[in-house]
Design a protein around this motif. Structure first.
Motif, mmCIF file in Angstrom:
data_model
loop_
_atom_site.group_PDB
_atom_site.id
_atom_site.type_symbol
_atom_site.label_atom_id
_atom_site.label_comp_id
_atom_site.label_asym_id
_atom_site.label_seq_id
_atom_site.Cartn_x
_atom_site.Cartn_y
_atom_site.Cartn_z
ATOM 1 N N UNK A 93 5.838 -9.165 -2.834
ATOM 2 C CA UNK A 93 6.157 -8.335 -4.001
ATOM 3 C C UNK A 93 5.539 -8.905 -5.280
ATOM 4 N N UNK A 94 5.471 -10.253 -5.354
ATOM 5 C CA UNK A 94 5.053 -10.899 -6.604
ATOM 6 C C UNK A 94 3.529 -10.998 -6.761
ATOM 7 N N UNK A 95 2.800 -11.189 -5.622
ATOM 8 C CA UNK A 95 1.338 -11.365 -5.719
ATOM 9 C C UNK A 95 0.676 -9.991 -5.725
ATOM 10 N N UNK A 96 -0.157 -9.759 -6.707
ATOM 11 C CA UNK A 96 -0.769 -8.429 -6.830
ATOM 12 C C UNK A 96 -1.881 -8.229 -5.787
ATOM 13 N N UNK A 97 -2.246 -6.975 -5.557
ATOM 14 C CA UNK A 97 -3.290 -6.650 -4.566
ATOM 15 C C UNK A 97 -4.647 -7.151 -5.032
ATOM 16 N N UNK A 98 -5.481 -7.560 -4.058
ATOM 17 C CA UNK A 98 -6.856 -7.968 -4.347
ATOM 18 C C UNK A 98 -7.815 -7.012 -3.640
ATOM 19 N N UNK A 99 -9.092 -7.235 -3.803
ATOM 20 C CA UNK A 99 -10.089 -6.351 -3.169
ATOM 21 C C UNK A 99 -10.215 -6.641 -1.669
ATOM 22 N N UNK A 100 -9.493 -7.661 -1.194
ATOM 23 C CA UNK A 100 -9.537 -8.013 0.223
ATOM 24 C C UNK A 100 -8.101 -8.240 0.703
ATOM 25 N N UNK A 101 -7.911 -8.242 2.007
ATOM 26 C CA UNK A 101 -6.584 -8.421 2.615
ATOM 27 C C UNK A 101 -6.099 -9.864 2.393
ATOM 28 N N UNK A 102 -4.821 -10.046 1.994
ATOM 29 C CA UNK A 102 -4.292 -11.394 1.749
ATOM 30 C C UNK A 102 -3.107 -11.657 2.682
ATOM 31 N N UNK A 103 -3.284 -12.535 3.677
ATOM 32 C CA UNK A 103 -2.142 -12.878 4.533
ATOM 33 C C UNK A 103 -1.274 -13.970 3.876
ATOM 34 N N UNK A 104 0.059 -13.811 3.954
ATOM 35 C CA UNK A 104 0.996 -14.837 3.468
ATOM 36 C C UNK A 104 1.774 -15.318 4.683
ATOM 37 N N UNK A 105 1.750 -16.629 4.935
ATOM 38 C CA UNK A 105 2.399 -17.174 6.131
ATOM 39 C C UNK A 105 3.354 -18.311 5.773
ATOM 40 N N UNK A 106 4.447 -18.402 6.536
ATOM 41 C CA UNK A 106 5.351 -19.557 6.436
ATOM 42 C C UNK A 106 5.159 -20.343 7.718
ATOM 43 N N UNK A 107 4.987 -21.665 7.588
ATOM 44 C CA UNK A 107 4.688 -22.474 8.778
ATOM 45 C C UNK A 107 5.463 -23.783 8.770
ATOM 46 N N UNK A 108 5.817 -24.236 9.985
ATOM 47 C CA UNK A 108 6.378 -25.585 10.154
ATOM 48 C C UNK A 108 5.305 -26.351 10.916
ATOM 49 N N UNK A 109 4.654 -27.294 10.252
ATOM 50 C CA UNK A 109 3.519 -27.994 10.864
ATOM 51 C C UNK A 109 2.411 -26.997 11.129
ATOM 52 N N UNK A 110 1.988 -26.886 12.424
ATOM 53 C CA UNK A 110 0.901 -25.957 12.764
ATOM 54 C C UNK A 110 1.443 -24.625 13.270
ATOM 55 N N UNK A 111 2.789 -24.510 13.405
ATOM 56 C CA UNK A 111 3.389 -23.291 13.972
ATOM 57 C C UNK A 111 3.785 -22.315 12.869
ATOM 58 N N UNK A 112 3.163 -21.120 12.906
ATOM 59 C CA UNK A 112 3.495 -20.080 11.925
ATOM 60 C C UNK A 112 4.773 -19.377 12.381
ATOM 61 N N UNK A 113 5.781 -19.281 11.468
ATOM 62 C CA UNK A 113 7.060 -18.683 11.876
ATOM 63 C C UNK A 113 7.316 -17.329 11.195
ATOM 64 N N UNK A 114 6.523 -17.004 10.162
ATOM 65 C CA UNK A 114 6.695 -15.700 9.501
ATOM 66 C C UNK A 114 5.394 -15.313 8.828
ATOM 67 N N UNK A 115 5.172 -13.989 8.731
ATOM 68 C CA UNK A 115 3.922 -13.534 8.088
ATOM 69 C C UNK A 115 4.128 -12.167 7.445
ATOM 70 N N UNK A 116 3.511 -12.002 6.277
ATOM 71 C CA UNK A 116 3.419 -10.701 5.614
ATOM 72 C C UNK A 116 1.962 -10.553 5.177
ATOM 73 N N UNK A 117 1.476 -9.316 5.099
ATOM 74 C CA UNK A 117 0.083 -9.105 4.696
ATOM 75 C C UNK A 117 0.011 -8.153 3.509
ATOM 76 N N UNK A 118 -0.706 -8.577 2.477
ATOM 77 C CA UNK A 118 -0.934 -7.698 1.318
ATOM 78 C C UNK A 118 -2.236 -6.950 1.601
ATOM 79 N N UNK A 119 -2.145 -5.641 1.731
ATOM 80 C CA UNK A 119 -3.341 -4.872 2.110
ATOM 81 C C UNK A 119 -4.348 -4.850 0.959
ATOM 82 N N UNK A 120 -5.596 -4.626 1.317
ATOM 83 C CA UNK A 120 -6.670 -4.654 0.317
ATOM 84 C C UNK A 120 -6.632 -3.407 -0.560
ATOM 85 N N UNK A 121 -7.069 -3.598 -1.792
ATOM 86 C CA UNK A 121 -7.229 -2.457 -2.696
ATOM 87 C C UNK A 121 -8.508 -1.743 -2.238
ATOM 88 N N UNK A 122 -8.445 -0.448 -1.998
ATOM 89 C CA UNK A 122 -9.599 0.217 -1.378
ATOM 90 C C UNK A 122 -10.222 1.232 -2.321
#
Length: 599
Positions: free
Chosen positions: A519-548
Motif C-alpha cells: 500500500x505504501x510503495x507507489x507503482x513503478x514502470x516495472x513489476x516490484x516483488x515484496x518478500x518476507x524471508x527467514x534466512x533463505x526461505x521466503x515466507x510471504x510475498x506481494x507484488x506491485x504490478x507495473x504501471x502500463x
C-alpha cells in the motif's frame, strides 16, 4: 546556612495524581512566586510538557518557610510519573532525605504509586503519604485509605489530606516536611563533595551543572575538579532555583543549586559524577547512580543529508540533559548516515523525536524500534544486540535470548479475564493475583519486553475502559525461539525494515508487513516483488504490478504485426528496467512495521 534548618524532599506519584499542581501551590503559599506569576504547571517549562500535560524532566526548586519563628530552606524536586521516566525519579530520590507520596482520592493506589513507594523505601527516605484531590466531586476517601494501608502499609492517621488545585492542607504538608524529614548530614569544614544530579547546555555560558552539596562549601571564584574526568575549572557563578536561576554567594552542606564554570565541552560532564575542590580534593567520590539500561533502540536519519552534523550536535545536548538517552553513529544502505539511539521506552522515544523536530527543526526518518537481545555463542561468550542487522546465522550461535519484564497490572476486578487472555496471547507467564479491595485487583505477569512496549498500554486502557494501569521492571534475559525477519524489495534486502520476531508469529507478521508495504510503495514502470524471508526461505510475498502505458493507442486498424512489434519493444524495455531500475521507498514505509499491530 546551618544544615539543621535545611530539608530536601521530592514529590512522587502515578501519572496525573497532581504532583505539578501541588508543586505550584507550595511555591505560591510560601511566597516564592506571586499570584501574578502563578500559572498551571509552572515548573513544566518544555514545550512538549505543556502540550502533553505531563512532566518529562525532574525540576528542583528552593523555597523559604518560617516554622515557629525559625526560617527553613526547603529544596524539592517535582518528578515525572510515567514508567519511561522512572530513571529521572530514582536520580531525584538520591539527592533527597524525604519524599511526598501523592495518591489520587478517586483513582486510589496505581501501578506507579507502588513502584515509586518501593524506590523511596530502597533509598531509605522518610515518606510522607498524602491523599490528594480531596475536593473532587466524587472521592473514595475511606476505600483509598484502606488501599494505602493494605498495599503500602501506611497508617490512615499519618496520611495528610490535600488538594493542589484549591490549596487545601498545604500548611500541614509544609509542617510535616519540617518535622518528619531528617536534616541533611555533612560538615562545611570537610573537603567539597557535590553530586551532579542534572545539567543543561546554555549557548552563552556553557554547561550549567545542577548539584546537591553533601560536604564542604562551593563559592564563586573557587577552583573545582570533576572527579570522573579529572578536569579543573573556575567557578564563575553559583546559585539556587527560586524557581528561576538566582545567583547566591555560596552553597553549603545539604543545599541544592547550580554551578556555572564555563565548561564548553559536553563530554566532560557526567550525571552522577562528584564535584570537589582542585586544591583539597576528596578521597572518595559519592556513590552516584546505577547507569540506566536502555531497552528500546531505533535508527534516526536526517531527511536532508546536510543536517547530519546538526543532528549530532542536538543529540549531544539532549544526552547531556537526559542521562537515560544514548546514541552512536550508524549507516544504512537505504537511508544513508544517521544514529542508532537508545531509549527507556516508547514514550521516551516519542518525546526525544518531538523535541528534535520542534526545538531543533530537523526533519527525521525514524526506523521501527526494537528491543535489546542477547546471543550466546558456542564458545559461551554473550553478545548484546540492539540492531537486527547484527544478527547473523553463521552456526556460531547456540542460544537467542530476549528481555523479560515483570509487569504489575492494577485493574478493575471485572477485567481480570480479558487481561489474562491478552497476556497469554503475548506469551506471558502468570505469577499472582491479589485483591486490593472489592472492586480492584493487582495481577503480576512475566512477559517478553518486545510484546509490552508496542501497544500493550493502549490495549490495557481499551480493555479496562481507562481504569487499568501498569508498571514494569526488567528481570533478565531468557532463551526463546526467535528469528530475524528480512524484507526484500525487488530481491534486495532493506536493512532498515528488518526485525526480530518469535518463530510462531513470523509468518503472520511477514504477510501483514508485505501487504502494508504494497500500500505504501507507489507503482513503478516495472513489476516490484515484496518478500518476507527467514534466512533463505521466503515466507510471504506481494507484488506491485507495473504501471502500463498503452503503446498501441495510436494504432487503429491495420496489420496486427505492427501492434505486436510495439508490445514486444515495450516488454524488452520493462525487462531492462527491471534489471537496472531503482525502487523508491517512501518514509511512511519505514513506520509501517509499527502499524501492522494484530493484523
Amino acid at each position: 546556612m546551618d544544615p539543621r534548618f535545611i530539608r530536601n524532599f521530592s514529590i512522587v506519584a502515578h501519572i496525573d495524581h497532581g504532583k505539578s499542581t501541588l508543586s505550584d501551590q507550595l511555591l505560591l503559599q510560601t511566597g516564592t512566586i506571586t499570584q501574578r506569576e502563578f500559572k498551571d504547571q509552572l515548573l513544566d517549562d518544555l514545550d512538549v510538557e505543556r502540550e502533553r500535560g505531563i512532566t518529562v524532566k525532574a525540576r528542583a526548586v528552593t523555597i523559604k518557610y518560617v516554622h515557629h519563628g525559625q526560617p527553613y530552606e526547603l529544596n524539592f524536586v517535582d518528578t515525572p510519573g510515567h514508567v519511561d521516566f522512572h530513571y529521572e525519579v530514582s536520580r531525584s530520590l538520591a539527592a533527597c532525605e524525604g519524599a511526598l507520596l501523592l495518591v489520587d482520592a478517586f483513582q486510589g493506589v496505581q501501578a506507579q504509586t507502588v513502584a515509586n513507594a518501593y524506590a523511596a523505601l530502597e533509598a531509605n527516605l522518610a515518606i510522607i503519604p498524602c491523599l490528594n484531590k480531596i475536593d473532587l466531586p466524587i472521592v473514595r476517601t475511606d476505600e483509598v485509605l484502606e488501599e494505602m494501608r493494605t498495599v503500602l502499609g501506611f497508617n490512615p492517621e499519618e496520611v495528610l489530606r490535600t488538594s493542589g488545585r484549591s490549596g487545601i492542607g498545604i500548611d500541614d504538608v509544609l509542617e510535616a516536611i519540617v518535622e518528619r524529614v531528617p536534616a541533611p548530614t555533612g560538615l562545611a569544614a570537610d573537603p567539597l563533595r557535590a553530586l551532579i544530579f542534572d545539567s543543561k547546555y546554555d549557548n552563552y555560558r556553557g554547561v550549567v551543572i545542577y548539584v546537591r552539596v553533601k560536604d564542604g562549601v562551593v563559592r564563586k571564584g573557587s577552583k573545582i575538579r570533576l572527579m570522573k574526568k579529572g578536569t579543573h575549572h573556575e567557578v564563575l557563578e553559583v546559585g539556587q532555583f527560586r524557581p528561576m536561576n538566582t545567583p547566591c554567594d555560596e552553597l553549603g552542606p545539604g543545599q541544592v543549586g547550580y554551578i556555572v564554570a564555563g565548561i564548553k565541552n559536553l563530554s566532560l560532564v557526567h550525571i552522577g559524577d562528584t564535584v570537589t575542590e582542585a586544591s583539597r580534593p576528596a578521597t572518595e567520590p559519592l556513590p552516584g547512580y546505577k547507569p540506566p539500561q536502555q531497552m528500546v533502540f531505533c535508527g534516526m536519519f536526517p531527511i536532508e543529508a546536510t543536517d547530519f552534523e546538526k543532528l549530532r550536535e542536538e543529540l549531544g545536548r539532549l544526552a547531556l540533559n537526559d542521562a537515560s538517552f544514548s546514541f552512536i553513529p550508524e549507516t544504512s544502505d537505504a537511508l544513508g548516515f544517521g544514529f542508532r539511539c537508545g531509549f527507556l521506552g516508547m514514550l521516551h522515544m516519542e518525546i526525544i523525536q518531538q523535541r528534535l523536530e520542534k526545538e531543533a527543526d530537523i526533519d527525521l526518518i525514524q526506523t521501527a524500534p526494537n528491543v535489546t537481545y542477547e546471543l550466546l555463542k558456542k564458545d559461551q561468550t554473550v553478545v548484546t544486540v540492539d540492531n537486527p542487522q547484527e544478527v547473523s546465522w553463521d552456526g556460531t550461535t547456540e542460544e537467542f535470548r530476549e528481555p523479560i519484564v515483570k509487569v504489575t497490572f492494577i485493574v478493575p476486578a471485572d477485567c481480570i479475564g480479558p487481561i489474562m487472555q491478552l497476556c497469554s496471547d503475548r506469551r506471558g507467564t502468570y505469577k499472582s493475583t491479589e485483591y486490593l479491595g472489592p472492586a480492584r485487583a493487582q495481577l503480576i505477569y512475566e512477559l517478553p519486553l518486545a510484546e509490552v512496549i508496542y501497544d500493550m498500554h493502549d490495549k490495557l486502557k481499551s480493555i479496562t475502559r481507562g481504569y487499568g494501569t501498569m508498571d514494569y521492571e526488567l528481570i533478565g534475559f531468557r532463551a526463546a525461539d526467535l528469528v530475524k525477519l528480512d524484507i526484500l524489495v525487488k530481491q534486495n534486502k532493506v536493512d532498515a525494515l528488518a526485525s526480530i520476531v518469535h518463530r510462531s508469529l513470523a509468518e503472520r507478521r511477514g504477510r501483514a508487513l508485505c501487504k502494508r508495504l504494497k500500500e505504501e510503495i507507489s507503482k513503478h514502470m516495472f513489476e516490484v516483488p515484496i518478500q518476507a524471508a527467514i534466512g533463505a526461505r521466503v515466507i510471504a510475498r506481494e507484488t506491485i504490478s507495473a504501471m502500463r502505458k498503452n503503446v498501441t493507442a495510436k494504432c487503429y486498424g491495420g496489420d496486427i504485426t505492427r501492434k505486436r512489434k510495439l508490445l514486444q519493444k515495450q516488454k524488452e524495455g520493462k525487462k531492462r528496467l527491471k534489471q537496472f531500475g531503482e525502487v523508491e521507498i517512501p518514509q511512511k514505509a519505514f513506520l509501517a512495521v509499527l502499524d501492522i499491530g494484530d493484523e
